[in-house]
Design a protein around this motif. Structure first.
Motif, PDB file in Angstrom:
ATOM      1  N   MET A 193       2.681  21.991   2.442  1.00  0.00           N
ATOM      2  CA  MET A 193       3.134  22.683   1.236  1.00  0.00           C
ATOM      3  C   MET A 193       2.755  24.155   1.252  1.00  0.00           C
ATOM      4  O   MET A 193       3.501  25.001   0.786  1.00  0.00           O
ATOM      5  N   VAL A 194       1.574  24.463   1.784  1.00  0.00           N
ATOM      6  CA  VAL A 194       1.106  25.852   1.782  1.00  0.00           C
ATOM      7  C   VAL A 194       1.360  26.533   3.119  1.00  0.00           C
ATOM      8  O   VAL A 194       0.877  27.631   3.359  1.00  0.00           O
ATOM      9  N   LEU A 203       2.719  17.089 -13.975  1.00  0.00           N
ATOM     10  CA  LEU A 203       2.559  15.931 -14.859  1.00  0.00           C
ATOM     11  C   LEU A 203       3.769  15.013 -14.809  1.00  0.00           C
ATOM     12  O   LEU A 203       3.697  13.851 -15.198  1.00  0.00           O
ATOM     13  N   ASP A 204       4.894  15.541 -14.331  1.00  0.00           N
ATOM     14  CA  ASP A 204       6.123  14.761 -14.271  1.00  0.00           C
ATOM     15  C   ASP A 204       6.303  13.987 -12.971  1.00  0.00           C
ATOM     16  O   ASP A 204       7.245  13.210 -12.841  1.00  0.00           O
ATOM     17  N   GLY A 205       5.462  14.221 -11.994  1.00  0.00           N
ATOM     18  CA  GLY A 205       5.619  13.466 -10.759  1.00  0.00           C
ATOM     19  C   GLY A 205       5.053  14.162  -9.546  1.00  0.00           C
ATOM     20  O   GLY A 205       4.314  15.128  -9.641  1.00  0.00           O
ATOM     21  N   GLY A 206       5.436  13.640  -8.402  1.00  0.00           N
ATOM     22  CA  GLY A 206       4.904  14.173  -7.158  1.00  0.00           C
ATOM     23  C   GLY A 206       5.597  13.538  -5.971  1.00  0.00           C
ATOM     24  O   GLY A 206       6.798  13.314  -5.988  1.00  0.00           O
ATOM     25  N   LEU A 207       4.811  13.198  -4.976  1.00  0.00           N
ATOM     26  CA  LEU A 207       5.326  12.635  -3.743  1.00  0.00           C
ATOM     27  C   LEU A 207       4.692  11.269  -3.526  1.00  0.00           C
ATOM     28  O   LEU A 207       3.472  11.132  -3.631  1.00  0.00           O
ATOM     29  N   ALA A 251      -3.279  13.181   3.725  1.00  0.00           N
ATOM     30  CA  ALA A 251      -3.333  14.035   2.532  1.00  0.00           C
ATOM     31  C   ALA A 251      -3.414  15.501   2.948  1.00  0.00           C
ATOM     32  O   ALA A 251      -2.732  16.362   2.374  1.00  0.00           O
ATOM     33  N   ARG A 252      -4.231  15.811   3.946  1.00  0.00           N
ATOM     34  CA  ARG A 252      -4.345  17.198   4.398  1.00  0.00           C
ATOM     35  C   ARG A 252      -3.042  17.682   5.004  1.00  0.00           C
ATOM     36  O   ARG A 252      -2.658  18.843   4.851  1.00  0.00           O
ATOM     37  N   PRO A 312       0.834  -1.210   0.000  1.00  0.00           N
ATOM     38  CA  PRO A 312       0.000   0.000   0.000  1.00  0.00           C
ATOM     39  C   PRO A 312       0.866   1.256   0.000  1.00  0.00           C
ATOM     40  O   PRO A 312       1.945   1.276   0.586  1.00  0.00           O
ATOM     41  N   TYR A 313       0.379   2.272  -0.678  1.00  0.00           N
ATOM     42  CA  TYR A 313       1.125   3.526  -0.755  1.00  0.00           C
ATOM     43  C   TYR A 313       0.159   4.693  -0.918  1.00  0.00           C
ATOM     44  O   TYR A 313      -1.025   4.516  -1.204  1.00  0.00           O
ATOM     45  N   PHE A 314       0.696   5.883  -0.745  1.00  0.00           N
ATOM     46  CA  PHE A 314      -0.041   7.128  -0.935  1.00  0.00           C
ATOM     47  C   PHE A 314       0.756   7.955  -1.940  1.00  0.00           C
ATOM     48  O   PHE A 314       1.979   8.022  -1.844  1.00  0.00           O
ATOM     49  N   HIS A 315       0.086   8.568  -2.911  1.00  0.00           N
ATOM     50  CA  HIS A 315       0.787   9.361  -3.916  1.00  0.00           C
ATOM     51  C   HIS A 315       0.004  10.634  -4.205  1.00  0.00           C
ATOM     52  O   HIS A 315      -1.213  10.608  -4.311  1.00  0.00           O
TER      53      HIS A 315
END
Length: 81
Positions: free
Chosen positions: A41-42, A13-17, A34-35, A5-8
């Motif tokens: 980030m913000v 468009l090239d990627g993320g975390l 997720a929050r 299992p993972y979270f993404h």
């Protein structure tokens, strides 16, 4: 382990975390992780990140949103044809 299992989160468009869930029993319930990612980030205050909103049926704002959204609603093409 196959199918771990993972979270993404996609940031571009090239990627993320990506984050592997090592122990599902210790994983935050609901959408808290997720929050926390987006809130970090913000640079949001932790109290704001952890605050959960409440959904209400028959919210008057829904009709206005649907009307405004219709010009960008790409899901309409799924119902055509």
């Amino acid at each position: 382990m196959k199918e771990m299992p993972y979270f993404h989160v996609w940031f571009t468009l090239d990627g993320g975390l990506g984050h592997v869930v090592e122990d599902e029993r210790k994983w935050p319930k609901g959408d808290l992780f997720a929050r926390e990612v987006v809130g970090g980030m913000v640079d949001a205050d932790p109290a704001v990140i952890k605050r959960q909103g409440k959904w209400h049926r028959n919210d008057a704002r829904v009709g206005g949103f649907r009307k405004d959204w219709t010009q960008w609603d790409w899901t309409k093409v799924l119902m055509e044809g």
